[in-house]
Write an enzyme that holds these catalytic residues in place. Structure first.
Site, PDB file in Angstrom:
ATOM      1  N   SER A 125      10.114   4.659   7.637  1.00 55.84           N
ATOM      2  CA  SER A 125      10.819   3.544   6.313  1.00 55.84           C
ATOM      3  C   SER A 125      12.085   3.697   6.527  1.00 55.84           C
ATOM      4  O   SER A 125      12.508   4.855   6.416  1.00 55.84           O
ATOM      5  CB  SER A 125      10.072   3.248   5.407  1.00 55.84           C
ATOM      6  OG  SER A 125      10.339   2.763   4.448  1.00 55.84           O
ATOM      7  N   TYR A 138       4.441   6.395  -1.557  1.00 63.33           N
ATOM      8  CA  TYR A 138       5.131   6.066  -0.264  1.00 63.33           C
ATOM      9  C   TYR A 138       5.587   6.710   0.032  1.00 63.33           C
ATOM     10  O   TYR A 138       6.361   7.073   0.789  1.00 63.33           O
ATOM     11  CB  TYR A 138       5.487   4.321  -0.654  1.00 63.33           C
ATOM     12  CG  TYR A 138       5.554   3.783   0.128  1.00 63.33           C
ATOM     13  CD1 TYR A 138       4.652   4.054   1.679  1.00 63.33           C
ATOM     14  CD2 TYR A 138       6.996   2.775   0.889  1.00 63.33           C
ATOM     15  CE1 TYR A 138       4.588   3.371   2.877  1.00 63.33           C
ATOM     16  CE2 TYR A 138       7.131   2.197   2.638  1.00 63.33           C
ATOM     17  CZ  TYR A 138       6.343   2.404   3.242  1.00 63.33           C
ATOM     18  OH  TYR A 138       6.654   1.606   4.807  1.00 63.33           O
TER      19      TYR A 138
HETATM   20  P1  NAP Z   1       0.409  -4.442   8.181  1.00 63.22           P
HETATM   21  O1  NAP Z   1       0.524  -5.874   8.828  1.00 63.22           O
HETATM   22  O2  NAP Z   1      -0.402  -3.933   6.791  1.00 63.22           O
HETATM   23  O3  NAP Z   1      -0.572  -3.472   9.052  1.00 63.22           O
HETATM   24  C1  NAP Z   1      -0.543  -1.933   9.025  1.00 63.22           C
HETATM   25  C2  NAP Z   1      -1.827  -1.675  10.003  1.00 63.22           C
HETATM   26  O4  NAP Z   1      -1.863  -0.623  10.090  1.00 63.22           O
HETATM   27  C3  NAP Z   1      -2.601  -3.292  10.220  1.00 63.22           C
HETATM   28  O5  NAP Z   1      -3.013  -3.030  11.787  1.00 63.22           O
HETATM   29  C4  NAP Z   1      -3.768  -1.475   9.463  1.00 63.22           C
HETATM   30  O6  NAP Z   1      -5.346  -2.030  10.387  1.00 63.22           O
HETATM   31  C5  NAP Z   1      -3.223  -0.328  10.183  1.00 63.22           C
HETATM   32  N1  NAP Z   1      -3.672   0.854   9.236  1.00 63.22           N
HETATM   33  C6  NAP Z   1      -3.985   0.672   7.943  1.00 63.22           C
HETATM   34  N2  NAP Z   1      -4.631   2.764   7.736  1.00 63.22           N
HETATM   35  C7  NAP Z   1      -5.346   2.374   8.952  1.00 63.22           C
HETATM   36  C8  NAP Z   1      -5.748   3.347   9.258  1.00 63.22           C
HETATM   37  N3  NAP Z   1      -6.807   4.193   7.952  1.00 63.22           N
HETATM   38  N4  NAP Z   1      -6.760   3.585  10.825  1.00 63.22           N
HETATM   39  C9  NAP Z   1      -5.604   3.087  11.502  1.00 63.22           C
HETATM   40  N5  NAP Z   1      -5.045   2.177  10.852  1.00 63.22           N
HETATM   41  C10 NAP Z   1      -4.860   1.633  10.012  1.00 63.22           C
HETATM   42  O7  NAP Z   1       1.935  -3.819   7.694  1.00 63.22           O
HETATM   43  P2  NAP Z   1       3.248  -3.618   8.791  1.00 63.22           P
HETATM   44  O8  NAP Z   1       4.370  -3.735   8.392  1.00 63.22           O
HETATM   45  O9  NAP Z   1       2.874  -3.750  10.306  1.00 63.22           O
HETATM   46  O10 NAP Z   1       3.409  -1.848   8.946  1.00 63.22           O
HETATM   47  C11 NAP Z   1       3.363  -1.153  10.055  1.00 63.22           C
HETATM   48  C12 NAP Z   1       4.059  -0.049   9.627  1.00 63.22           C
HETATM   49  O11 NAP Z   1       5.082  -0.039   9.427  1.00 63.22           O
HETATM   50  C13 NAP Z   1       4.082   0.610   8.133  1.00 63.22           C
HETATM   51  O12 NAP Z   1       3.529   2.886   8.693  1.00 63.22           O
HETATM   52  C14 NAP Z   1       4.252   0.472   7.782  1.00 63.22           C
HETATM   53  O13 NAP Z   1       4.538   1.852   6.170  1.00 63.22           O
HETATM   54  C15 NAP Z   1       5.662  -0.015   8.545  1.00 63.22           C
HETATM   55  N6  NAP Z   1       6.810  -0.305   7.136  1.00 63.22           N
HETATM   56  C16 NAP Z   1       6.732  -1.589   7.131  1.00 63.22           C
HETATM   57  C17 NAP Z   1       8.053  -2.379   6.585  1.00 63.22           C
HETATM   58  C18 NAP Z   1       7.343  -3.081   5.831  1.00 63.22           C
HETATM   59  O14 NAP Z   1       8.300  -4.146   4.855  1.00 63.22           O
HETATM   60  N7  NAP Z   1       6.754  -4.262   6.683  1.00 63.22           N
HETATM   61  C19 NAP Z   1       8.892  -1.685   6.365  1.00 63.22           C
HETATM   62  C20 NAP Z   1       8.752   0.074   6.934  1.00 63.22           C
HETATM   63  C21 NAP Z   1       8.125   0.187   6.946  1.00 63.22           C
HETATM   64  P3  NAP Z   1      -6.374  -2.215  10.214  1.00 63.22           P
HETATM   65  O15 NAP Z   1      -6.459  -2.248   8.370  1.00 63.22           O
HETATM   66  O16 NAP Z   1      -7.932  -3.215  10.679  1.00 63.22           O
HETATM   67  O17 NAP Z   1      -7.030   0.001   9.821  1.00 63.22           O
END
Ligand code: NAP
Length: 237
Positions: A125, A138
């Site tokens: 991120s 975070y």
């Molecule tokens: P999201 O829609 O909330 O997806 C997060 C995913 O991680 C879900 O599929 C969730 O699945 C999984 N997850 C969470 N805890 C887990 C665990 N203990 N074991 C296995 N899977 C787990 O959010 P996203 O934005 O797509 O996030 C994906 C990545 O991008 C993350 O690492 C986040 O920090 C990063 N990111 C996001 C943004 C943003 O603005 N959205 C920006 C920069 C970086 P389950 O709940 O089904 O386990």
């Protein structure tokens, strides 16, 4: 393999990679969306909780061969000052983003090396490079996840594994909903007045990185909405 593929960037990445001809193995805790996705993509759904060593071991044992690992599972919980930090939030963020990435990478590296052309993609991120008030739980976890990932780059020299860090800014997914414990109006405010990235924008970039020839390593790719200059500066209409 894509971790955290039950929603957001992970699900979009699985679709992107399947479209590029990969057999995709998707992991997450919510099996319903995962199984639907796997059926749609002719892939494989495997239950995975990256905070649980036994679950990661089971996941790795069920993977027959591995070419690309996308460490995507992760997220944020809460937005508090250090003074008022919630230790459970911190523990969850570190367990998922940092130790989760460590466990899964460790478990799958032998198969990635054996493939002769492995690739570890880690979704960190802008929070891995910047700090913001109320975000230390975070930002510290993402800094650590990034340090782990970048260390691999040197440690894997001489072995057939590429290493790519994906550094997104604001992406509209379930991320903010999870961060604010299901509070949709608070989550909506994060994206108010600007056009954020969508999960597919990030997935396309991952698809590009993993489809370069084996001698080309894209080390780090940062992508943000046009309206976002940094973790703390954005233009809102
Ligand atoms: P999201 O829609 O909330 O997806 C997060 C995913 O991680 C879900 O599929 C969730 O699945 C999984 N997850 C969470 N805890 C887990 C665990 N203990 N074991 C296995 N899977 C787990 O959010 P996203 O934005 O797509 O996030 C994906 C990545 O991008 C993350 O690492 C986040 O920090 C990063 N990111 C996001 C943004 C943003 O603005 N959205 C920006 C920069 C970086 P389950 O709940 O089904 O386990």
């Amino acid at each position: 393999m894509v971790t955290g593929a039950s929603s957001g960037i992970g699900a979009a990445t699985a679709r992107q990679l399947a479209g590029q001809g990969f057999h995709v193995i998707v992991g997450a805790r919510r099996l319903d969306p995962l199984e639907k996705l796997a059926a749609e993509l002719d892939g494989t759904a495997l239950a995975l909780d990256v905070t649980d060593a036994a679950s990661v071991a089971e996941f790795a044992a069920a993977v027959p061969a591995a070419r690309v690992l996308v460490n995507n599972a992760g997220g944020a919980f809460g937005l508090e000052t250090v003074e008022n930090a919630d230790e459970d939030h911190w523990r969850s963020m570190w367990e998922t983003n940092v130790l989760g990435t460590l466990r899964v990478t460790k478990a799958l590296l032998p198969a990635l090396i054996a493939s002769g052309d492995g690739h570890v993609v880690t979704v960190t991120s802008v929070a891995a490079y910047e700090l913001y008030d109320n975000g230390a739980g975070y930002t510290s976890a993402k800094h650590a996840q990034s340090a782990l990932h970048r260390t691999l780059r040197g440690e894997l020299l001489g072995r057939p594994v590429r290493v790519t860090e994906i550094v997104p800014g604001m992406v509209r997914t379930e991320f903010s909903l999870v961060r604010f414990d299901g509070d949709a109006s608070r989550a909506d405010q994060v994206y108010a007045g600007l056009t954020p990235l969508v999960a597919e924008d990030v997935a396309e970039v991952i698809g590009f990185a993993v489809s370069r020839p084996p001698h080309v390593n894209l080390d780090l790719i940062e992508l943000k909405p046009r309206a976002q200059a940094s973790a703390t500066r954005a233009h809102r209409d």
